[in-house]
Design an enzyme around this catalytic site. Structure first.
Site, mmCIF file in Angstrom:
data_model
loop_
_atom_site.group_PDB
_atom_site.id
_atom_site.type_symbol
_atom_site.label_atom_id
_atom_site.label_comp_id
_atom_site.label_asym_id
_atom_site.label_seq_id
_atom_site.Cartn_x
_atom_site.Cartn_y
_atom_site.Cartn_z
ATOM 1 N N THR A 49 -13.988 -25.358 -0.207
ATOM 2 C CA THR A 49 -14.482 -24.542 0.895
ATOM 3 C C THR A 49 -15.124 -23.251 0.392
ATOM 4 O O THR A 49 -14.742 -22.736 -0.668
ATOM 5 C CB THR A 49 -13.310 -24.203 1.842
ATOM 6 O OG1 THR A 49 -13.722 -23.168 2.734
ATOM 7 C CG2 THR A 49 -12.086 -23.695 1.090
ATOM 8 N N ASP A 50 -16.039 -22.711 1.194
ATOM 9 C CA ASP A 50 -16.639 -21.416 0.826
ATOM 10 C C ASP A 50 -15.623 -20.271 0.902
ATOM 11 O O ASP A 50 -15.852 -19.193 0.360
ATOM 12 C CB ASP A 50 -17.860 -21.120 1.712
ATOM 13 C CG ASP A 50 -17.541 -20.983 3.192
ATOM 14 O OD1 ASP A 50 -16.391 -21.231 3.610
ATOM 15 O OD2 ASP A 50 -18.470 -20.631 3.964
ATOM 16 N N GLU A 51 -14.478 -20.522 1.590
ATOM 17 C CA GLU A 51 -13.495 -19.430 1.748
ATOM 18 C C GLU A 51 -12.893 -18.992 0.418
ATOM 19 O O GLU A 51 -12.306 -17.923 0.331
ATOM 20 C CB GLU A 51 -12.369 -19.859 2.702
ATOM 21 C CG GLU A 51 -12.877 -20.098 4.092
ATOM 22 C CD GLU A 51 -11.799 -20.012 5.173
ATOM 23 O OE1 GLU A 51 -10.692 -19.535 4.905
ATOM 24 O OE2 GLU A 51 -12.104 -20.441 6.293
ATOM 25 N N TYR B 12 -4.285 -19.999 2.945
ATOM 26 C CA TYR B 12 -5.099 -21.223 2.904
ATOM 27 C C TYR B 12 -6.134 -21.160 1.782
ATOM 28 O O TYR B 12 -6.190 -22.028 0.909
ATOM 29 C CB TYR B 12 -5.794 -21.451 4.258
ATOM 30 C CG TYR B 12 -6.956 -22.421 4.170
ATOM 31 C CD1 TYR B 12 -6.740 -23.773 3.914
ATOM 32 C CD2 TYR B 12 -8.277 -21.980 4.314
ATOM 33 C CE1 TYR B 12 -7.812 -24.668 3.802
ATOM 34 C CE2 TYR B 12 -9.349 -22.859 4.210
ATOM 35 C CZ TYR B 12 -9.114 -24.203 3.954
ATOM 36 O OH TYR B 12 -10.168 -25.079 3.838
ATOM 37 N N LYS C 154 -6.626 -23.306 -1.823
ATOM 38 C CA LYS C 154 -7.812 -24.101 -2.161
ATOM 39 C C LYS C 154 -8.422 -23.611 -3.479
ATOM 40 O O LYS C 154 -8.877 -24.394 -4.303
ATOM 41 C CB LYS C 154 -8.863 -24.010 -1.038
ATOM 42 C CG LYS C 154 -8.466 -24.655 0.275
ATOM 43 C CD LYS C 154 -8.316 -26.160 0.207
ATOM 44 C CE LYS C 154 -9.632 -26.900 0.098
ATOM 45 N NZ LYS C 154 -9.444 -28.384 0.175
HETATM 46 P P1 NAD Z 1 -8.121 -31.533 8.992
HETATM 47 O O1 NAD Z 1 -6.992 -30.568 9.078
HETATM 48 O O2 NAD Z 1 -8.839 -31.944 10.219
HETATM 49 O O3 NAD Z 1 -7.611 -32.881 8.284
HETATM 50 C C1 NAD Z 1 -6.775 -32.880 7.173
HETATM 51 C C2 NAD Z 1 -6.224 -34.290 6.982
HETATM 52 O O4 NAD Z 1 -5.399 -34.279 5.804
HETATM 53 C C3 NAD Z 1 -5.347 -34.765 8.141
HETATM 54 O O5 NAD Z 1 -5.668 -36.091 8.484
HETATM 55 C C4 NAD Z 1 -3.930 -34.683 7.580
HETATM 56 O O6 NAD Z 1 -3.040 -35.627 8.142
HETATM 57 C C5 NAD Z 1 -4.180 -34.953 6.106
HETATM 58 N N1 NAD Z 1 -3.124 -34.417 5.244
HETATM 59 C C6 NAD Z 1 -2.569 -33.178 5.289
HETATM 60 N N2 NAD Z 1 -1.605 -33.056 4.358
HETATM 61 C C7 NAD Z 1 -1.580 -34.246 3.681
HETATM 62 C C8 NAD Z 1 -0.807 -34.732 2.584
HETATM 63 N N3 NAD Z 1 0.130 -33.982 2.010
HETATM 64 N N4 NAD Z 1 -1.029 -35.991 2.150
HETATM 65 C C9 NAD Z 1 -1.978 -36.777 2.743
HETATM 66 N N5 NAD Z 1 -2.721 -36.364 3.787
HETATM 67 C C10 NAD Z 1 -2.541 -35.112 4.246
HETATM 68 O O7 NAD Z 1 -9.114 -30.909 7.924
HETATM 69 P P2 NAD Z 1 -10.716 -30.981 7.846
HETATM 70 O O8 NAD Z 1 -11.270 -29.887 8.649
HETATM 71 O O9 NAD Z 1 -11.137 -32.374 8.075
HETATM 72 O O10 NAD Z 1 -10.923 -30.598 6.313
HETATM 73 C C11 NAD Z 1 -10.952 -31.603 5.313
HETATM 74 C C12 NAD Z 1 -11.173 -30.935 3.960
HETATM 75 O O11 NAD Z 1 -12.387 -30.195 3.973
HETATM 76 C C13 NAD Z 1 -10.084 -29.934 3.577
HETATM 77 O O12 NAD Z 1 -9.838 -30.063 2.203
HETATM 78 C C14 NAD Z 1 -10.702 -28.583 3.893
HETATM 79 O O13 NAD Z 1 -10.171 -27.586 3.051
HETATM 80 C C15 NAD Z 1 -12.154 -28.851 3.592
HETATM 81 N N6 NAD Z 1 -13.133 -28.042 4.333
HETATM 82 C C16 NAD Z 1 -13.065 -27.946 5.697
HETATM 83 C C17 NAD Z 1 -14.047 -27.223 6.382
HETATM 84 C C18 NAD Z 1 -14.029 -27.105 7.893
HETATM 85 O O14 NAD Z 1 -14.832 -26.364 8.442
HETATM 86 N N7 NAD Z 1 -13.167 -27.805 8.606
HETATM 87 C C19 NAD Z 1 -15.064 -26.593 5.661
HETATM 88 C C20 NAD Z 1 -15.102 -26.709 4.264
HETATM 89 C C21 NAD Z 1 -14.134 -27.451 3.616
HETATM 90 O O1 DAU Z 2 -15.483 -21.729 5.907
HETATM 91 C C1 DAU Z 2 -14.886 -22.989 5.835
HETATM 92 C C2 DAU Z 2 -13.559 -22.960 6.544
HETATM 93 O O2 DAU Z 2 -13.834 -22.908 7.941
HETATM 94 C C3 DAU Z 2 -12.674 -24.143 6.206
HETATM 95 O O3 DAU Z 2 -12.334 -24.089 4.847
HETATM 96 C C4 DAU Z 2 -11.395 -24.143 7.063
HETATM 97 O O4 DAU Z 2 -10.643 -25.314 6.818
HETATM 98 C C5 DAU Z 2 -11.790 -24.076 8.530
HETATM 99 O O5 DAU Z 2 -10.615 -23.975 9.311
HETATM 100 C C6 DAU Z 2 -12.711 -22.884 8.797
HETATM 101 O O6 DAU Z 2 -11.992 -21.643 8.661
HETATM 102 P P1 DAU Z 2 -12.189 -20.426 9.689
HETATM 103 O O7 DAU Z 2 -11.000 -19.565 9.644
HETATM 104 O O8 DAU Z 2 -13.534 -19.799 9.500
HETATM 105 O O9 DAU Z 2 -12.257 -21.288 11.062
HETATM 106 P P2 DAU Z 2 -11.622 -21.056 12.524
HETATM 107 O O10 DAU Z 2 -12.215 -22.093 13.408
HETATM 108 O O11 DAU Z 2 -10.144 -20.932 12.462
HETATM 109 O O12 DAU Z 2 -12.206 -19.636 12.932
HETATM 110 C C7 DAU Z 2 -13.603 -19.375 12.958
HETATM 111 C C8 DAU Z 2 -13.790 -17.929 13.345
HETATM 112 O O13 DAU Z 2 -13.386 -17.754 14.713
HETATM 113 C C9 DAU Z 2 -12.951 -16.958 12.544
HETATM 114 O O14 DAU Z 2 -13.689 -15.771 12.322
HETATM 115 C C10 DAU Z 2 -11.749 -16.674 13.446
HETATM 116 C C11 DAU Z 2 -12.338 -16.788 14.840
HETATM 117 N N1 DAU Z 2 -11.431 -17.275 15.894
HETATM 118 C C12 DAU Z 2 -10.773 -18.453 15.663
HETATM 119 C C13 DAU Z 2 -9.890 -18.958 16.610
HETATM 120 C C14 DAU Z 2 -9.151 -20.259 16.367
HETATM 121 C C15 DAU Z 2 -11.261 -16.567 17.068
HETATM 122 O O15 DAU Z 2 -11.871 -15.503 17.276
HETATM 123 N N2 DAU Z 2 -10.392 -17.066 18.018
HETATM 124 C C16 DAU Z 2 -9.695 -18.223 17.820
HETATM 125 O O16 DAU Z 2 -8.887 -18.621 18.735
#
Ligand code: NAD
Ligand code: DAU
Length: 337
Positions: free
Chosen positions: A126-128, A151, A155
């Site tokens: 992730t970019d985070e 988190y 990562k």
């Molecule tokens: P998500 O939370 O929707 O899904 C995570 C999945 O992993 C779930 O199905 C969960 O059951 C499974 N899981 C959790 N712990 C586990 C374990 N110990 N063993 C096996 N499975 C397990 O997450 P997502 O948003 O689909 O993200 C997927 C990947 O992409 C993550 O690695 C996250 O860090 C990365 N990522 C997410 C975003 C985003 O915006 N959502 C952006 C950049 C990178």
């Molecule tokens: O940048 C990539 C990341 O994006 C991934 O690595 C993470 O898995 C994914 O969860 C996401 O992280 P963020 O913290 O950016 O996403 P989130 O949807 O939780 O929040 C997006 C923005 O919105 C953040 O600035 C917090 C704000 N927010 C979020 C929630 C849930 C609110 O203001 N209110 C809310 O209720």
């Protein structure tokens, strides 16, 4: 036939990845290993569940005995590691499971991949991990890691481990770092689906702090196509940033959702800020664009409307999540756990 262990494939991005790749390719065999935490939803995989080249295993990436068994049973050649605890707010409430899954889990997968000589290990990051930007500048692959939440620090630790396995053992690893995804199947704890469902249920929209934090949004299909390209052609030991150069403040996103659903702004409620809240993320994706020829296909204005429409048309999907029914789907398919 490429035999790939995909972890976390019942979550948002992993399920979209599996459904998409199995829909267009028959030269891959996918073993989806997922623990089915609250974020894992087997209903996400309905388009794939009957395919011969798809197998689901309910299990934990930290379980090395199971991982070794799966490598042998399915003759795994490749690993794509999506599995993670992914929600920042949850990591603030309790960090331990984040380090357990995201760090130890990655280590278990890397060790098994080393033992069984995998041809490629792709770490979905992730970019985070880069921390927070000021009003200008972009994250590049050589931006120093500076994670701020439990988190993102978990990562970043995993990313460093992947790098160490490349340098120490010559393992064929590659890492992707993507910005904020949106699209179908996203669990309604993340900003866009949470706000959409709150509007649909007439609930308040909790905006953290001043609502001016910036995220760089990408449609999940664009992210996954980049992952696939890096999987096929990414150079070993390299990191590739993925982003669609679509920066938005949170309040802009919330107002856009209200507007799309024909509701007024009085649902907005500014609430206490997230502790350690990163101010701005923005990705420079020129490396993957220049080296691998990737570019995002979806325009934000269209893809966000498509996403909102998906939630409107898939009420049953999210109602089953809100009621907890979705967690019984495993039993329907495979019998009682
Ligand atoms: P998500 O939370 O929707 O899904 C995570 C999945 O992993 C779930 O199905 C969960 O059951 C499974 N899981 C959790 N712990 C586990 C374990 N110990 N063993 C096996 N499975 C397990 O997450 P997502 O948003 O689909 O993200 C997927 C990947 O992409 C993550 O690695 C996250 O860090 C990365 N990522 C997410 C975003 C985003 O915006 N959502 C952006 C950049 C990178
Ligand atoms: O940048 C990539 C990341 O994006 C991934 O690595 C993470 O898995 C994914 O969860 C996401 O992280 P963020 O913290 O950016 O996403 P989130 O949807 O939780 O929040 C997006 C923005 O919105 C953040 O600035 C917090 C704000 N927010 C979020 C929630 C849930 C609110 O203001 N209110 C809310 O209720």
């Amino acid at each position: 036939m490429k035999r790939i262990l995909v972890t976390g494939g019942a979550g948002f991005i992993g399920a979209n990845f599996i459904n998409n790749i199995l829909n267009k390719r028959d030269d891959v065999e996918i073993v989806n290993l997922d623990k089915l935490t609250y974020a894992g939803n087997l209903e996400n995989l309905k388009p794939s569940e009957d395919k011969k080249n798809y197998h689901f295993v309910n299990g934990d990436i930290t379980n090395s005995e199971l991982i070794n068994y799966l490598f042998q049973k399915y003759k795994i050649e490749y690993v794509i590691n999506f599995a993670a605890e992914s929600h920042v707010d949850r990591s603030i409430l309790g960090s331990q499971i984040f380090y357990h899954t995201n760090v130890i889990g990655t280590n278990v997968l890397l060790e098994a991949s080393r033992r069984f000589d995998v041809k490629k290990f792709l770490q979905v990051s992730t970019d985070e991990v880069y921390g927070s930007l000021g009003p200008t500048g972009l994250f590049r692959e050589d931006t120093p890691l500076s994670p701020n939440s439990p988190y993102s620090s978990s990562k970043a630790a995993a990313d460093m481990m992947v790098n160490a396995f490349y340098h120490t053992y010559g393992m064929p690893v590659v890492t992707t770092r993507c910005s904020n995804n949106y699209g179908p199947l996203q669990f309604p704890e993340k900003l866009i689906p949470l706000m959409t469902l709150n509007v649909l249920s007439g609930k308040k929209l909790p905006v953290y702090g001043d609502g001016l934090n910036v995220r760089d949004w990408i449609y999940v299909i664009d992210h996954n196509e980049a992952v696939e390209l890096v999987f096929e052609n990414g150079r070993e030991g390299e990191v590739y940033n993925i982003g669609a150069s679509q920066e938005m403040t949170n309040i802009e996103i919330v107002k856009l959702i209200l507007n799309a659903l024909g509701k007024t702004e009085d649902l907005i409620e500014y609430v206490k800020d997230r502790p350690g809240h990163d101010r701005r993320y923005a990705i420079d994706s020129s490396k993957i664009q220049n080296e691998l020829g990737w570019k995002p296909k979806f325009k934000f204005e269209e893809a966000i409307q498509k996403t909102i429409t998906w939630y409107l048309e898939n009420k049953n999907w999210w109602e089953r999540i809100l009621s907890g029914e979705y967690q019984k789907y495993y039993n329907n398919l495979y019998g009682n756990r």
